[in-house]
Design a protein around this motif. Structure first.
Motif, mmCIF file in Angstrom:
data_model
loop_
_atom_site.group_PDB
_atom_site.id
_atom_site.type_symbol
_atom_site.label_atom_id
_atom_site.label_comp_id
_atom_site.label_asym_id
_atom_site.label_seq_id
_atom_site.Cartn_x
_atom_site.Cartn_y
_atom_site.Cartn_z
ATOM 1 N N ASN A 231 57.279 38.369 35.518
ATOM 2 C CA ASN A 231 58.418 39.144 36.006
ATOM 3 C C ASN A 231 58.007 40.433 36.708
ATOM 4 O O ASN A 231 58.710 41.431 36.653
ATOM 5 C CB ASN A 231 59.365 39.443 34.846
ATOM 6 N N TYR A 232 56.873 40.400 37.351
ATOM 7 C CA TYR A 232 56.354 41.553 38.090
ATOM 8 C C TYR A 232 55.524 41.008 39.253
ATOM 9 O O TYR A 232 55.136 39.832 39.244
ATOM 10 C CB TYR A 232 55.513 42.464 37.191
ATOM 11 N N PRO A 233 55.237 41.831 40.264
ATOM 12 C CA PRO A 233 54.450 41.350 41.397
ATOM 13 C C PRO A 233 53.020 40.969 40.999
ATOM 14 O O PRO A 233 52.358 41.709 40.276
ATOM 15 C CB PRO A 233 54.428 42.543 42.360
ATOM 16 N N VAL A 234 52.593 39.822 41.471
ATOM 17 C CA VAL A 234 51.226 39.348 41.298
ATOM 18 C C VAL A 234 50.681 39.159 42.709
ATOM 19 O O VAL A 234 51.246 38.418 43.507
ATOM 20 C CB VAL A 234 51.185 38.035 40.497
ATOM 21 N N LEU A 235 49.608 39.871 43.013
ATOM 22 C CA LEU A 235 49.102 39.930 44.375
ATOM 23 C C LEU A 235 47.791 39.177 44.541
ATOM 24 O O LEU A 235 46.975 39.117 43.624
ATOM 25 C CB LEU A 235 48.906 41.391 44.787
ATOM 26 N N SER A 236 47.613 38.641 45.739
ATOM 27 C CA SER A 236 46.398 37.911 46.095
ATOM 28 C C SER A 236 45.463 38.830 46.876
ATOM 29 O O SER A 236 45.793 39.280 47.967
ATOM 30 C CB SER A 236 46.764 36.695 46.949
ATOM 31 N N ASP A 237 44.306 39.085 46.304
ATOM 32 C CA ASP A 237 43.292 39.929 46.930
ATOM 33 C C ASP A 237 42.106 39.054 47.350
ATOM 34 O O ASP A 237 40.965 39.305 46.967
ATOM 35 C CB ASP A 237 42.868 41.024 45.944
ATOM 36 N N ALA A 238 42.403 38.019 48.133
ATOM 37 C CA ALA A 238 41.380 37.045 48.511
ATOM 38 C C ALA A 238 40.200 37.696 49.247
ATOM 39 O O ALA A 238 39.063 37.266 49.098
ATOM 40 C CB ALA A 238 41.996 35.941 49.360
ATOM 41 N N SER A 239 40.462 38.738 50.001
ATOM 42 C CA SER A 239 39.396 39.410 50.760
ATOM 43 C C SER A 239 38.602 40.401 49.908
ATOM 44 O O SER A 239 37.551 40.867 50.314
ATOM 45 C CB SER A 239 39.994 40.156 51.953
ATOM 46 N N GLY A 240 39.144 40.749 48.738
ATOM 47 C CA GLY A 240 38.471 41.707 47.863
ATOM 48 C C GLY A 240 38.713 43.160 48.248
ATOM 49 O O GLY A 240 38.116 44.064 47.660
ATOM 50 N N GLU A 241 39.625 43.422 49.192
ATOM 51 C CA GLU A 241 39.857 44.799 49.644
ATOM 52 C C GLU A 241 40.428 45.688 48.535
ATOM 53 O O GLU A 241 40.064 46.858 48.447
ATOM 54 C CB GLU A 241 40.755 44.826 50.884
ATOM 55 N N ALA A 242 41.294 45.144 47.706
ATOM 56 C CA ALA A 242 41.875 45.951 46.625
ATOM 57 C C ALA A 242 40.815 46.271 45.574
ATOM 58 O O ALA A 242 40.726 47.405 45.098
ATOM 59 C CB ALA A 242 43.057 45.227 45.988
ATOM 60 N N ARG A 243 40.001 45.290 45.212
ATOM 61 C CA ARG A 243 38.923 45.533 44.249
ATOM 62 C C ARG A 243 37.985 46.610 44.764
ATOM 63 O O ARG A 243 37.538 47.454 44.015
ATOM 64 C CB ARG A 243 38.148 44.243 43.959
ATOM 65 N N LYS A 244 37.705 46.569 46.063
ATOM 66 C CA LYS A 244 36.823 47.569 46.658
ATOM 67 C C LYS A 244 37.488 48.944 46.635
ATOM 68 O O LYS A 244 36.867 49.937 46.240
ATOM 69 C CB LYS A 244 36.467 47.171 48.092
ATOM 70 N N ALA A 245 38.759 49.028 47.026
ATOM 71 C CA ALA A 245 39.483 50.304 47.064
ATOM 72 C C ALA A 245 39.555 50.942 45.685
ATOM 73 O O ALA A 245 39.525 52.165 45.555
ATOM 74 C CB ALA A 245 40.886 50.106 47.635
#
Length: 159
Positions: A89-103
């Motif tokens: 019941n909350y947003p689940v995002l796809s970080d396929a490029s790894g940009e969020a993990r890097k940020a």
């Protein structure tokens, strides 16, 4: 060693959600705290347990007005299946490029064998107040957020 984002402004992100639509996370913009958690892989035992703990805690978090967002490197289709099967019941995002993990400086867990499981507690002003990093203790992540919400609630003067 403390996390490099501790006591700093949390980065904004724009990633596809489980429906494939772009979702923008701008911590602090809405004036409520954010629980941002990174998990290794949708559908695995530990990640399912963690995601469901957040799902079940969202009712409590809404009382204190906390946004919950989950992120993994899984493709949108896998995220969609995970969200639907678990009723998240909350947003689940796809970080396929790894940009969020890097940020967010999220690395590897279990001596580099898997993606790390890391939860960020971001206050209502968008500042990273604390980071919980534990790949194996998946049940502790939502409890970590609950403790921070209690602490922030005490810091906020009542009207």
């Amino acid at each position: 060693m403390p996390h490099p984002l501790l006591n700093k402004t949390a980065p904004s992100l724009t990633l596809p959600n489980a429906s494939g639509e772009q979702f923008t996370l701008e911590p602090g913009k809405s004036g409520v705290p954010t629980a941002l958690f990174f998990y290794p892989a949708a559908g695995t035992y530990g990640c399912t347990k963690e995601a469901c703990e957040f799902r079940d805690a969202v009712k409590v978090f809404k009382r204190t007005k906390c946004e919950v967002v989950g992120v993994s490197q899984d493709a949108v289709a896998k995220q969609k299946k995970f969200v639907d099967e678990q009723g998240l019941n909350y947003p689940v995002l796809s970080d396929a490029s790894g940009e969020a993990r890097k940020a967010y400086s999220v690395g590897k867990g279990l001596m580099g064998l898997t993606e790390a499981r890391v939860t960020f507690f971001i206050d209502s002003k968008g500042i990273v107040r604390d980071v919980y990093d534990s790949t194996l203790n998946f049940s502790a992540h939502s409890k970590f957020v609950s403790k921070w919400l209690e602490k922030v609630e005490k810091e906020t003067p009542s009207m």
